[in-house]
Design a protein around this motif. Structure first.
Motif, PDB file in Angstrom:
ATOM      1  N   ILE A  67       0.903  -1.096  -0.016  1.00 18.24           N
ATOM      2  CA  ILE A  67      -0.071   0.049  -0.003  1.00 18.24           C
ATOM      3  C   ILE A  67       0.734   1.304   0.150  1.00 18.24           C
ATOM      4  N   LEU A  68       1.869   1.304   0.916  1.00 18.91           N
ATOM      5  CA  LEU A  68       2.715   2.460   0.709  1.00 18.91           C
ATOM      6  C   LEU A  68       3.391   2.662  -0.480  1.00 18.91           C
ATOM      7  N   SER A  69       3.806   1.844  -1.091  1.00 19.61           N
ATOM      8  CA  SER A  69       4.525   1.623  -2.379  1.00 19.61           C
ATOM      9  C   SER A  69       3.512   2.011  -3.719  1.00 19.61           C
ATOM     10  N   GLY A  70       2.353   1.968  -3.355  1.00 21.21           N
ATOM     11  CA  GLY A  70       1.363   2.070  -4.588  1.00 21.21           C
ATOM     12  C   GLY A  70       1.065   1.044  -5.178  1.00 21.21           C
ATOM     13  N   GLU A  71       1.641  -0.187  -4.807  1.00 16.39           N
ATOM     14  CA  GLU A  71       1.217  -1.391  -5.475  1.00 16.39           C
ATOM     15  C   GLU A  71      -0.122  -1.838  -4.989  1.00 16.39           C
ATOM     16  N   GLU A  73      -4.183  -1.114  -3.380  1.00 18.77           N
ATOM     17  CA  GLU A  73      -5.138   0.101  -2.840  1.00 18.77           C
ATOM     18  C   GLU A  73      -5.536  -0.411  -1.315  1.00 18.77           C
ATOM     19  N   PRO A  74      -5.592   0.743  -0.842  1.00 18.66           N
ATOM     20  CA  PRO A  74      -5.927   0.407   0.747  1.00 18.66           C
ATOM     21  C   PRO A  74      -6.867  -0.791   1.056  1.00 18.66           C
ATOM     22  N   ASN A 244      -6.058  -6.886  -6.460  1.00 16.83           N
ATOM     23  CA  ASN A 244      -5.893  -5.523  -6.595  1.00 16.83           C
ATOM     24  C   ASN A 244      -6.004  -5.106  -8.215  1.00 16.83           C
ATOM     25  N   THR A 249      -8.863  -1.931  -9.088  1.00 14.27           N
ATOM     26  CA  THR A 249      -8.454  -1.011  -9.740  1.00 14.27           C
ATOM     27  C   THR A 249      -9.419  -0.857 -10.956  1.00 14.27           C
TER      28      THR A 249
END
Length: 249
Positions: A67-71, A73-74, A244, A249
């Motif tokens: 999540i922190l790396s954008g890979e 979604e929360p 994800n 997405t």
């Protein structure tokens, strides 16, 4: 907190009361994503063997990093604990406690989580995850409540004859709603369980064929690995990325 300091993980423990389970309650552990906001709502991953998924599968840690790396979604992750002395009775479709566990899971645990945490309830926003017999439990939970679930993560599913017979009896196309990520280790060809020694590679190949015959959409992998969390843990990020891509997405 400085701008370059990563957000800390938020992991909570909770308990849900149950009329269906003999012990009257069940422990939960939950991961809340960075920036969690009760005004919003989040996709949710429900894991059988909750303690193992969090401690040995490191699903919360790995999801947090993604999540922190954008890979990723929360998401919210819910681990449902199990007493391993009755695990087979709860998870296997022919187990004495199976029906009670399935009812607890869908009719008590999920509404409880939804009442206290900002999780979504749409079928395409839920992932049911399980390892070994936990994968079997997740499958039969989905089969028991048509329309409520769509995504299944199966790590070396223990698809014994009772499970295969249930799926084989379904009508052609009956699983056209199911999207499954299946993984099995090539060194799982003689694994000793409480029901005997099984070739998990053959079990998963057989269930894969049945799923496809019934219209399910699959991602299926056979990789070098044994029937242990050391193998599954390394595969969790790829499974999360699949969810994800499919749903978030």
């Amino acid at each position: 907190m400085s701008d370059n300091q990563p957000a800390k993980r938020t992991i909570l423990k909770d308990k849900v009361e149950s009329r269906h389970l003999p012990e009257g309650e069940r422990g939960l552990r939950l991961y809340l994503p960075p920036g969690y906001n009760e005004v919003l709502s989040y996709p949710v991953i429900y894991c059988q063997d909750g303690e193992d998924f969090f401690n040995f599968g490191r699903i919360a840690t790995q999801a947090h990093e993604m999540i922190l790396s954008g890979e990723l979604e929360p998401v919210v992750i819910v681990g449902v604990d199990v007493d391993k002395s009755v695990r087979t009775d709860e998870y296997a479709p022919d187990g004495e406690r199976h029906d009670a566990y399935v009812q607890f899971f869908v009719e008590e645990m999920m509404p409880y989580v939804a009442s206290r945490y900002a999780v979504r309830s749409e079928a395409d926003q839920i992932l049911l995850a399980g390892d070994s017999l936990g994968a079997t439990a997740s499958l039969h939970i989905a089969l028991s409540y048509p329309g409520k679930f769509k995504y299944l993560l199966s790590l070396s599913g223990a698809y014994y004859p009772a499970s295969r017979n249930i799926v084989a009896a379904l009508a052609p196309g009956a699983l056209d709603w199911l999207h499954a990520y299946m993984l099995v280790g090539l060194q799982e060809d003689a694994y000793e369980t409480d029901r005997g020694i099984y070739d998990f590679v053959s079990l998963n190949r057989s269930m894969k064929r049945l799923f496809e015959e019934k219209g399910a959409e699959l991602v299926y992998y056979e990789r070098d690995g044994k029937h242990v969390w050391g193998f599954w843990q390394k595969e969790v990020p790829a499974a999360l990325a699949w969810f994800n891509e499919q749903a978030l997405t």
